[in-house]
Design a protein around this motif. Structure first.
Motif, mmCIF file in Angstrom:
data_model
loop_
_atom_site.group_PDB
_atom_site.id
_atom_site.type_symbol
_atom_site.label_atom_id
_atom_site.label_comp_id
_atom_site.label_asym_id
_atom_site.label_seq_id
_atom_site.Cartn_x
_atom_site.Cartn_y
_atom_site.Cartn_z
ATOM 1 N N LEU A 132 0.897 -1.136 0.188
ATOM 2 C CA LEU A 132 -0.074 0.111 -0.010
ATOM 3 C C LEU A 132 0.862 1.336 -0.211
ATOM 4 O O LEU A 132 1.887 1.174 0.437
ATOM 5 N N ARG A 133 0.177 2.310 -0.307
ATOM 6 C CA ARG A 133 1.114 3.461 -0.776
ATOM 7 C C ARG A 133 0.352 4.547 0.497
ATOM 8 O O ARG A 133 -0.681 4.508 0.614
ATOM 9 N N GLY A 134 1.311 5.490 0.790
ATOM 10 C CA GLY A 134 0.954 6.676 1.594
ATOM 11 C C GLY A 134 -0.308 6.545 2.469
ATOM 12 O O GLY A 134 -0.066 5.841 3.416
ATOM 13 N N VAL A 135 -1.286 7.342 2.494
ATOM 14 C CA VAL A 135 -2.230 7.295 3.320
ATOM 15 C C VAL A 135 -2.792 5.978 3.572
ATOM 16 O O VAL A 135 -3.169 5.596 4.811
ATOM 17 N N TYR A 136 -2.803 5.214 2.622
ATOM 18 C CA TYR A 136 -3.347 3.640 2.856
ATOM 19 C C TYR A 136 -2.719 2.824 3.633
ATOM 20 O O TYR A 136 -3.051 2.177 4.610
ATOM 21 N N PHE A 137 -1.458 2.892 3.550
ATOM 22 C CA PHE A 137 -0.549 2.268 4.513
ATOM 23 C C PHE A 137 -0.674 2.805 5.861
ATOM 24 O O PHE A 137 -0.851 1.903 6.780
ATOM 25 N N SER A 138 -0.732 3.856 6.069
ATOM 26 C CA SER A 138 -0.783 4.450 7.410
ATOM 27 C C SER A 138 -2.068 4.089 8.117
ATOM 28 O O SER A 138 -2.166 3.697 9.266
ATOM 29 N N ILE A 139 -3.234 4.075 7.391
ATOM 30 C CA ILE A 139 -4.530 3.705 7.772
ATOM 31 C C ILE A 139 -4.657 2.043 7.992
ATOM 32 O O ILE A 139 -5.076 1.808 9.103
ATOM 33 N N ALA A 140 -3.966 1.393 7.224
ATOM 34 C CA ALA A 140 -4.029 -0.095 7.319
ATOM 35 C C ALA A 140 -3.357 -0.320 8.727
ATOM 36 O O ALA A 140 -3.677 -1.295 9.409
ATOM 37 N N MET A 141 -2.019 0.293 8.977
ATOM 38 C CA MET A 141 -1.422 -0.124 10.056
ATOM 39 C C MET A 141 -2.185 0.426 11.450
ATOM 40 O O MET A 141 -2.098 -0.474 12.201
ATOM 41 N N LEU A 142 -2.523 1.411 11.216
ATOM 42 C CA LEU A 142 -3.648 1.729 12.488
ATOM 43 C C LEU A 142 -4.748 0.851 12.484
ATOM 44 O O LEU A 142 -5.028 0.314 13.638
ATOM 45 N N GLY A 143 -5.264 0.290 11.663
ATOM 46 C CA GLY A 143 -6.290 -0.915 11.551
ATOM 47 C C GLY A 143 -5.757 -2.186 12.218
ATOM 48 O O GLY A 143 -6.325 -2.670 13.008
ATOM 49 N N ALA A 144 -4.327 -2.374 11.780
ATOM 50 C CA ALA A 144 -3.850 -3.669 12.326
ATOM 51 C C ALA A 144 -3.790 -3.568 13.708
ATOM 52 O O ALA A 144 -3.891 -4.396 14.456
ATOM 53 N N PHE A 145 -3.085 -2.270 14.386
ATOM 54 C CA PHE A 145 -2.905 -1.950 15.337
ATOM 55 C C PHE A 145 -4.183 -2.237 16.300
ATOM 56 O O PHE A 145 -4.213 -2.817 17.292
ATOM 57 N N LEU A 146 -5.419 -1.633 15.906
ATOM 58 C CA LEU A 146 -6.541 -1.573 16.525
ATOM 59 C C LEU A 146 -7.107 -3.071 16.699
ATOM 60 O O LEU A 146 -7.513 -3.604 17.770
ATOM 61 N N ALA A 147 -6.943 -3.815 15.618
ATOM 62 C CA ALA A 147 -7.372 -5.283 15.545
ATOM 63 C C ALA A 147 -6.772 -6.076 16.460
ATOM 64 O O ALA A 147 -7.305 -6.856 17.470
ATOM 65 N N VAL A 148 -5.344 -5.899 16.552
ATOM 66 C CA VAL A 148 -4.746 -6.794 17.400
ATOM 67 C C VAL A 148 -4.742 -6.292 19.024
ATOM 68 O O VAL A 148 -5.200 -7.125 19.717
#
Lengths: 222, 293
Positions: A132-148
């Motif tokens: 993923l690029r840019g904003v999408y990577f950031s959001i996906a990481m935030l999502g991964a963080f919250l999911a975990v």
């Protein structure tokens, strides 16, 4: 050069590396000298016989040095802004705690195992997410963080849920500070080496890594 | 089957709320290409004054709603003007960082002022329940769903019929062309940010009567809204609505059928979904319909 409106607002703009700025050699020398002095003071601190509270504060400072430089590895060097970096901190902490509290392993050997667990997790989520690029990577990481985080809260038998795990206070504070300091030095040294070697450019996975930004092509790079 | 239909009804109610919560984010993203990471915090901000705020007709969330929308617009406009616009041209990730910081500030401030204990607004209709053939919808939930649908309808009218709304569409379609034909792009951006924030405030106000909430929920709302925007294909009202219903149904089925951990599992599922969707669609949602807000 003043960026044109189109370049500035273009959605497809290449991300600039955030952590790299060119600076004069003297300032750099001064800064590194001061940094080294500060680190030395912190390392020497427990030897002066101060109280535990100060040792703890120094440990916390060291810990943040490690956390910040680890963030710098992914975000500073590559321009991938990682909003879920805490997930690795958490996985490391929980792995150590579970190993010490549940399986009775000593603190020392459980730390490298925790680091390996983080590496494993990073490999698993890094492979898809780094596409993923840019904003999408950031959001996906935030999502991964919250999911975990939610999963950890659910897995009460293993993680203790919201109450967490309490470890017996067996590790010597001063030893802890020393190992924090050692690792902080290691992390900073690694970052420094990586920056010097320019391998960040060479091992660049295609487009995102330290690519010369279009707008800054004429400015000198460090 | 009876219980299943009850679960589905709950899911649709939740979906209606999510649709409203996501639409603000979608609007801002569609027009400004900015992900407002403080969106969930704005939502919480909209919910809290109802609980024990001065100056707003508290205990009457429906009466407070127009005020909330106005305040939300003002707050959004101000935030956009003061902190987002100045950094927006520097790097595409700067607005993300700025709003992430703002989210932290709001969260900390709210915890300080309102403490971290869950809040629930008491409305006059809080205790009433509508039931039909034994299926029950609490009045708070019903009003939340109807309110959300009405607001979404109004938004659609605003975007398609008013001059400002059309200007927003134009800016979303082609910023440079919009500037050439004399649309003040910055002004439109701030207005869009204001409208998006107003929607978040309204969603928070409606939500505050139906479920307990606390300051730390903000990030969850932001992420869920983002999941819906991604799933729904950015900007389209119908797509966002369908995606919101989908997420609502997943959550309500999981929390209805998995004992104890179901609620958290539903939340986790939403986030796993966002990661999965983003990975399957790595170019993101930018190439899909943008201008059909």
């Amino acid at each position: 050069m003043k960026p044109t409106i189109t370049a500035a607002f273009s959605a497809r703009m290449e991300p600039e590396p955030l952590g790299l700025r060119s600076q004069g050699a003297r300032t750099r020398f001064l800064r590194q000298g001061l940094l080294g002095l500060g680190v030395l003071c912190l390392v020497a601190l427990p030897l002066t016989g101060v109280n535990d509270s100060i040792v703890l504060t120094a440990s916390t400072i060291m810990m943040w040095i490690i956390v910040a430089s680890s963030w710098n590895f992914i975000s500073g060097f590559t321009g991938y802004v990682d909003f879920g970096h805490g997930v690795f901190f958490g996985i490391g902490g929980y792995t150590t705690a579970i190993l010490v509290a549940k399986s009775g392993l000593a603190f020392g050997p459980s730390v490298p195992i925790a680091a390996l667990a983080c590496v494993l997790f990073a490999l698993i989520i890094g492979y898809p997410l780094l596409r993923l690029r840019g904003v999408y990577f950031s959001i996906a990481m935030l999502g991964a963080f919250l999911a975990v985080r939610e999963i950890v809260l659910i897995a009460t038998p293993l993680t203790g849920g919201a109450r967490g795990i309490t470890l017996p206070p067996e590790v010597d504070r001063k030893l802890l500070l020393l190992s924090f300091s050692g690792r902080a030095l290691l992390a900073v040294a690694l970052a420094w080496l990586l920056r010097r070697s320019n391998s960040a450019v060479r091992c660049s996975p295609s487009r995102t890594m330290r690519k010369v930004p279009r707008r800054a092509a004429s400015t000198p790079r460090s | 089957v009876h219980a299943l239909i009850q679960v589905l009804i709950d899911g649709i109610v939740l979906g209606g709320f999510y649709a409203l919560a996501a639409q603000g984010l979608s609007l801002i993203f569609g027009i400004m290409r900015i992900v407002n990471l403080a969106h969930g915090e704005f939502l919480i901000l909209g919910g809290l004054p109802d609980v024990d705020g001065p100056g707003i007709p508290w205990n009457r969330p429906l009466l407070a709603l127009p005020f909330l929308i106005l305040i939300g617009f003002a707050v959004g406009w101000l935030v956009c003007r003061v902190i987002v616009i100045p950094v927006a041209h520097r790097h595409e990730l700067m607005p993300l960082l700025v709003t992430f910081g703002l989210a932290g500030v709001i969260q900390g401030g709210l915890t300080l002022v309102f403490t971290a204990t869950p809040k629930l607004t008491n409305a006059a209709y809080s205790d009433s329940v509508a039931s039909l053939f034994g299926w029950r919808v609490s009045a708070a939930n019903g009003i939340m769903l109807i309110g959300a649908l009405v607001l979404l309808g109004l938004l659609s009218l605003f975007v398609n019929r008013t001059k400002l709304g059309k200007a927003m569409k134009a800016v979303a379609q082609n910023r440079t062309a919009a500037r050439i034909v004399g649309i003040g792009v910055t002004r439109v951006h701030c207005a869009a940010f204001g409208v998006g924030t107003a929607l978040a405030f309204a969603a928070g106000g409606l939500f505050s009567t139906s479920q307990g909430f606390y300051p730390f929920m903000g990030a969850l709302f932001t992420l869920k809204a983002f999941v819906i925007v991604v799933l729904g294909g950015g900007g389209r009202l119908g797509g966002a609505l369908a995606a919101a219903m989908f997420i609502g149904l997943i959550e309500s089925v999981l929390s209805g059928y998995v004992p104890e951990i179901g609620t958290s599992l539903g939340t986790a599922a939403a986030f796993i979904l966002v990661v999965a969707v983003l990975v399957v669609r790595p170019q993101g949602i930018s190439r899909l319909g943008v201008a059909k807000a």
